[in-house]
Design an enzyme around this catalytic site. Structure first.
Site, short mmCIF file in Angstrom:
data_model
loop_
_atom_site.label_atom_id
_atom_site.label_comp_id
_atom_site.label_asym_id
_atom_site.label_seq_id
_atom_site.Cartn_x
_atom_site.Cartn_y
_atom_site.Cartn_z
N LYS A 111 27.41 67.08 9.83
CA LYS A 111 27.91 68.22 10.62
C LYS A 111 28.13 69.46 9.77
O LYS A 111 28.01 70.58 10.27
CB LYS A 111 29.20 67.83 11.37
CG LYS A 111 28.94 66.74 12.39
CD LYS A 111 29.84 66.75 13.59
CE LYS A 111 29.28 65.74 14.60
NZ LYS A 111 30.06 65.59 15.80
N LYS A 193 20.50 59.08 16.92
CA LYS A 193 21.29 58.51 18.01
C LYS A 193 21.38 59.52 19.15
O LYS A 193 21.24 60.73 18.93
CB LYS A 193 22.70 58.12 17.54
CG LYS A 193 23.62 59.29 17.26
CD LYS A 193 25.09 58.88 17.25
CE LYS A 193 25.97 60.12 17.28
NZ LYS A 193 27.16 60.04 18.07
N LYS A 196 25.96 64.12 21.78
CA LYS A 196 26.43 65.24 22.60
C LYS A 196 26.05 66.57 21.98
O LYS A 196 25.88 67.56 22.66
CB LYS A 196 27.96 65.18 22.69
CG LYS A 196 28.42 64.10 23.63
CD LYS A 196 29.87 64.26 23.96
CE LYS A 196 30.73 63.87 22.78
NZ LYS A 196 32.12 63.60 23.14
P1 ATP Z 1 28.39 63.67 18.73
O1 ATP Z 1 27.20 62.86 19.11
O2 ATP Z 1 28.29 65.10 19.14
O3 ATP Z 1 28.87 63.47 17.34
P2 ATP Z 1 29.88 61.66 19.91
O4 ATP Z 1 29.24 61.36 21.21
O5 ATP Z 1 29.63 60.79 18.76
O6 ATP Z 1 29.56 63.15 19.61
P3 ATP Z 1 32.61 61.04 20.78
O7 ATP Z 1 32.77 61.56 22.14
O8 ATP Z 1 33.82 61.21 19.98
O9 ATP Z 1 31.47 61.76 19.98
O10 ATP Z 1 32.20 59.50 20.85
C1 ATP Z 1 32.88 58.61 21.67
C2 ATP Z 1 32.43 57.21 21.40
O11 ATP Z 1 31.04 57.05 21.71
C3 ATP Z 1 32.58 56.76 19.95
O12 ATP Z 1 33.13 55.46 19.92
C4 ATP Z 1 31.17 56.73 19.41
O13 ATP Z 1 31.00 55.78 18.40
C5 ATP Z 1 30.39 56.35 20.66
N1 ATP Z 1 28.99 56.84 20.59
C6 ATP Z 1 28.60 58.11 20.40
N2 ATP Z 1 27.26 58.20 20.42
C7 ATP Z 1 26.79 56.94 20.63
C8 ATP Z 1 25.47 56.36 20.76
N3 ATP Z 1 24.38 57.11 20.70
N4 ATP Z 1 25.38 55.03 20.97
C9 ATP Z 1 26.48 54.26 21.06
N5 ATP Z 1 27.75 54.73 20.94
C10 ATP Z 1 27.90 56.05 20.74
#
Ligand code: ATP
Ligand code: LTN
Length: 334
Positions: A111, A193, A196
């Protein structure tokens, strides 16, 4: 009863990866554990946010927690900034964390990028706030996606260090990372992955996407070379589609492979899209069913319950550090 804690940031759009990797497991686990599910808006401001949008997304995410099946009668749902103990413990834990530990975090490296001069200190300290979230509640288990594993290891290290230096204070938590769905991949770039913060909107299925958007995104999804439709680590794009299908339909990997035997990629994409649409439709209806008043009541009740637990830990921590809490003006009310 053992306790779980988890949270998601009210930024961007919550996607299928967040659901399959995290939320879905929270719903399952809430019956076996005393559960806290937090909307981590203090984590969100480690990157610039529009204030109005942040307030809106905080409420939207609370609705999604509820619509996914988190039961406010059973679990505590609340907003991180409503419980100031998170920020208080974060400061204290910052003082037992080494800069080198934080600079090693892969999420920080991703990031922050290469140009570090303009990067906010909050982004570096992000995992300390996450550790505070978890340790405040004497958490046993933390259900997260694969990407958060390193942050949980740091949390454990900080707990052990604090306990060693100041006496047994924090429970040392374990991660709960699901077998399937821990890392849902981007539909447009299976090397990454689903995220968001991805600039490419076609890579993610958002939980509020309509049927047309879901069909379009799966149709455009990148596939692997070859034609076989089997779970195979060397073919991540197809395995990703199959995993989504498998979890949403509740089948075994064998059943899924048999179902798609002899079919082509077009059929796979269209059936994954159908399964996703069937899953999202009732979820989206439930999201719309929560009015503002009901939501406020649930979140206010949640923060009250969370604060009660958090305060006990923080009082103990302060006492151990020689930070005398008896002079706090609101002490009498507690
Ligand atoms: P960014 O992708 O922008 O970093 P994020 O989606 O990881 O955001 P959070 O909203 O904090 O951020 O994530 C919430 C939960 O979703 C966390 O437990 C994270 O590990 C899980 N998560 C995020 N992306 C994935 C993915 N692609 N597959 C599985 N779990 C995920
Ligand atoms: N950093 C996490 C969100 C998060 C979290 C937590 C998850 C903040 N605090 C405590 C579990 C426990 C992320 O998914 N980006």
């Amino acid at each position: 009863m053992k306790r779980i804690f988890s949270g998601a940031q009210p930024t961007g759009n919550i996607h299928l990866g967040n659901y399959l990797g995290a939320l879905r497991n929270w719903v399952e686990l809430q019956r076996e554990y005393e559960s806290l599910f937090c909307i981590v808006n203090l984590h969100a401001i480690t990157l610039p946010q529009d204030p109005q949008a942040l307030a809106q997304k905080t409420r939207d995410l609370a609705r999604l927690y509820l619509a996914s099946g988190i039961d406010p009668q059973v679990s505590i749902i609340y907003v991180q900034s409503d419980v100031s103990e998170h920020a208080e413990l974060a400061w204290i834990l910052n003082c037992v964390t080494r800069i080198s530990e934080l600079e090693r975090m892969t999420q920080f490296k991703d990031k922050a990028g290469k140009q570090r001069e303009g990067v906010g200190a909050g982004l570096l300290n992000y995992p300390v706030l996450m550790a505070s979230d978890i340790l405040l509640f004497q958490t046993d288990l933390v259900p997260i996606g694969q990407d958060q594993k390193q942050h949980l290891e740091l949390t454990r290290d900080l707990a052990l260090r604090f306990n060693r230096d100041y006496g047994e204070t924090f429970r040392v938590p374990d991660a709960f990372i699901p077998q399937a769905g821990a890392k849902v991949l981007s539909l447009s770039d299976p090397a990454k992955k689903m995220s968001k913060s991805d600039a490419d909107a076609n890579g993610s299925i958002n939980l509020m996407d309509d049927a047309d958007a879901v069909r379009r995104k799966f149709k455009r999804a990148v596939t692997d070379s070859g034609t076989a439709i089997t779970f195979d680590e060397t073919r991540p794009a197809i395995t990703n589609l199959l995993t989504i299908y498998q979890i949403l339909t509740g089948q075994t990997t064998l059943e899924v492979e048999q179902h798609f035997a002899g079919k082509g990629y077009a059929a796979l994409k269209s059936e994954v899209a159908d399964a996703t649409i069937d899953f999202l439709r009732p979820l989206q209806e439930r999201v719309r069913g929560y009015g503002d008043e009901e939501l406020d009541r649930i979140l206010a009740g949640g923060s009250e319950r969370a604060r009660h637990i958090a305060r006990a830990t923080l009082d103990d921590v302060m006492q151990r550090l020689g930070l005398d809490g008896t002079r706090r003006p609101n002490r009498a009310r507690e």
